[in-house]
Design an enzyme around this catalytic site. Sequence first.
Site, PDB file in Angstrom:
ATOM      1  N   ASP A  19      21.635 120.363  28.125  1.00  0.00           N
ATOM      2  CA  ASP A  19      21.965 119.371  29.159  1.00  0.00           C
ATOM      3  C   ASP A  19      23.479 119.188  29.189  1.00  0.00           C
ATOM      4  O   ASP A  19      24.172 119.514  28.216  1.00  0.00           O
ATOM      5  CB  ASP A  19      21.291 118.017  28.872  1.00  0.00           C
ATOM      6  CG  ASP A  19      21.508 117.026  30.016  1.00  0.00           C
ATOM      7  OD1 ASP A  19      21.106 117.345  31.155  1.00  0.00           O
ATOM      8  OD2 ASP A  19      22.089 115.952  29.797  1.00  0.00           O
ATOM      9  N   SER A  20      23.955 118.662  30.291  1.00  0.00           N
ATOM     10  CA  SER A  20      25.385 118.361  30.389  1.00  0.00           C
ATOM     11  C   SER A  20      25.778 117.308  29.346  1.00  0.00           C
ATOM     12  O   SER A  20      26.924 117.258  28.915  1.00  0.00           O
ATOM     13  CB  SER A  20      25.707 117.834  31.787  1.00  0.00           C
ATOM     14  OG  SER A  20      24.913 116.695  32.047  1.00  0.00           O
ATOM     15  N   CYS A  82      18.326 119.935  32.562  1.00  0.00           N
ATOM     16  CA  CYS A  82      19.301 119.240  33.406  1.00  0.00           C
ATOM     17  C   CYS A  82      19.008 119.689  34.825  1.00  0.00           C
ATOM     18  O   CYS A  82      19.016 120.899  35.113  1.00  0.00           O
ATOM     19  CB  CYS A  82      20.704 119.658  32.976  1.00  0.00           C
ATOM     20  SG  CYS A  82      22.013 119.046  34.058  1.00  0.00           S
ATOM     21  N   GLU A 167      25.311 106.708  30.584  1.00  0.00           N
ATOM     22  CA  GLU A 167      26.248 107.252  29.584  1.00  0.00           C
ATOM     23  C   GLU A 167      27.105 106.145  28.961  1.00  0.00           C
ATOM     24  O   GLU A 167      27.519 106.243  27.823  1.00  0.00           O
ATOM     25  CB  GLU A 167      27.162 108.312  30.221  1.00  0.00           C
ATOM     26  CG  GLU A 167      26.427 109.544  30.710  1.00  0.00           C
ATOM     27  CD  GLU A 167      26.385 110.675  29.691  1.00  0.00           C
ATOM     28  OE1 GLU A 167      27.314 110.802  28.900  1.00  0.00           O
ATOM     29  OE2 GLU A 167      25.390 111.431  29.696  1.00  0.00           O
ATOM     30  N   CYS A 201      16.577 113.503  37.638  1.00  0.00           N
ATOM     31  CA  CYS A 201      17.742 113.550  36.757  1.00  0.00           C
ATOM     32  C   CYS A 201      17.273 113.058  35.398  1.00  0.00           C
ATOM     33  O   CYS A 201      16.616 112.008  35.307  1.00  0.00           O
ATOM     34  CB  CYS A 201      18.862 112.652  37.273  1.00  0.00           C
ATOM     35  SG  CYS A 201      20.246 112.531  36.116  1.00  0.00           S
ATOM     36  N   HIS A 203      18.664 111.681  33.016  1.00  0.00           N
ATOM     37  CA  HIS A 203      19.185 110.396  32.530  1.00  0.00           C
ATOM     38  C   HIS A 203      18.357 109.208  33.024  1.00  0.00           C
ATOM     39  O   HIS A 203      18.375 108.141  32.420  1.00  0.00           O
ATOM     40  CB  HIS A 203      20.614 110.168  33.029  1.00  0.00           C
ATOM     41  CG  HIS A 203      21.661 110.920  32.284  1.00  0.00           C
ATOM     42  ND1 HIS A 203      21.752 112.285  32.312  1.00  0.00           N
ATOM     43  CD2 HIS A 203      22.673 110.485  31.492  1.00  0.00           C
ATOM     44  CE1 HIS A 203      22.790 112.665  31.580  1.00  0.00           C
ATOM     45  NE2 HIS A 203      23.361 111.594  31.064  1.00  0.00           N
TER      46      HIS A 203
HETATM   47  N1  DGL Z   1      21.183 115.039  33.297  1.00  0.00           N
HETATM   48  C1  DGL Z   1      21.694 115.691  34.470  1.00  0.00           C
HETATM   49  C2  DGL Z   1      20.579 115.998  35.440  1.00  0.00           C
HETATM   50  O1  DGL Z   1      19.404 115.995  35.075  1.00  0.00           O
HETATM   51  C3  DGL Z   1      22.755 114.924  35.194  1.00  0.00           C
HETATM   52  C4  DGL Z   1      23.908 114.455  34.400  1.00  0.00           C
HETATM   53  C5  DGL Z   1      25.223 114.908  34.925  1.00  0.00           C
HETATM   54  O2  DGL Z   1      25.632 114.539  36.047  1.00  0.00           O
HETATM   55  O3  DGL Z   1      25.851 115.649  34.209  1.00  0.00           O
HETATM   56  O4  DGL Z   1      20.857 116.264  36.578  1.00  0.00           O
END
Ligand code: DGL
Length: 286
Positions: A19-20, A82, A167, A201, A203
């Site tokens: 993931d990012s 991600c 975050e 997403c 998050h």
């Molecule tokens: N967790 C990432 C996703 O599922 C998004 C986070 C980011 O913008 O880096 O898209």
Amino acid sequence: MEAQIDRKSRDAGPIGIFDSGYGGLTVLSEIRALLPEYDYIYLGDNARAPYGNRSYERVYQFTLQAVKWFFGQGCHLVILACNTASAKALRTIQQVNLPELDPHRRVLGVIRPTVESVAALSESGHIGVLGTEGTIRSGSYELEVGKLYPHITVTGEACAMWVPLVENREYDKPGSDYFVKQHLERLFKKDPLIDTIILGCTHYPLLMHKITRYLPKEANVISQGRYVAERLRDYLQRRSEMDGRCTKEGSVRYFTTDSPERFGQQASIFLNERVDALQTDIEQKL
Ligand code: DGL
């Protein structure tokens, strides 16, 4: 790097989860709950997160660096946990890079498995997708739903502030209410018939309690982690050769491209357990 891949290519290895930043931990925890016997390596590219509003080219480049890093660690199977990376990089990596790097290794994303499992849950035939700017703009959910369920209408809403809220640990503070309400209202204004919402997403599950509070009408809100985990289990059951190339000692190791102390603190919120991470650099690996 290529030599490193060759050297390790015959040995079985852990499953890579990318993931990012921290969001993929919501997917990892569902995968571990369903498939606890496997070994996992998690990599968060925290130094360059968020990916959500970066260009196609950048997300592809960063994700490819991560995939090569995982292969260097001995992974035969990598999950892009991600949505942004799955939307912007997965197809090119599968079609262009994998045949050159190692045609026997696999990189899978989260969008297809989510759509396969979730789209049919909608009774009205109207689905909403909440995601980053990159995921929504890519039209990836529309594309995948269109292939499997052409009669279903998909409406996306980019929630630019939601990842920073998570975050920065603001997801359960009063300030996040405004942004959660705002995007849900916008989504339903675009299509009032929506009865199923995909959190596109990784998050966003941390905002679930706020999302359900501000839903303007009754609708199912779906976190994708569980569905991604179920699809991965099916995948490994159907592909015994790949299954044999995944080690099974029930371990998990965490890597971050930024501070391991900060990663450990943040990750323990996502996972509810102590997390010790190691720092790694992936940039030079292209
Ligand atoms: N967790 C990432 C996703 O599922 C998004 C986070 C980011 O913008 O880096 O898209």
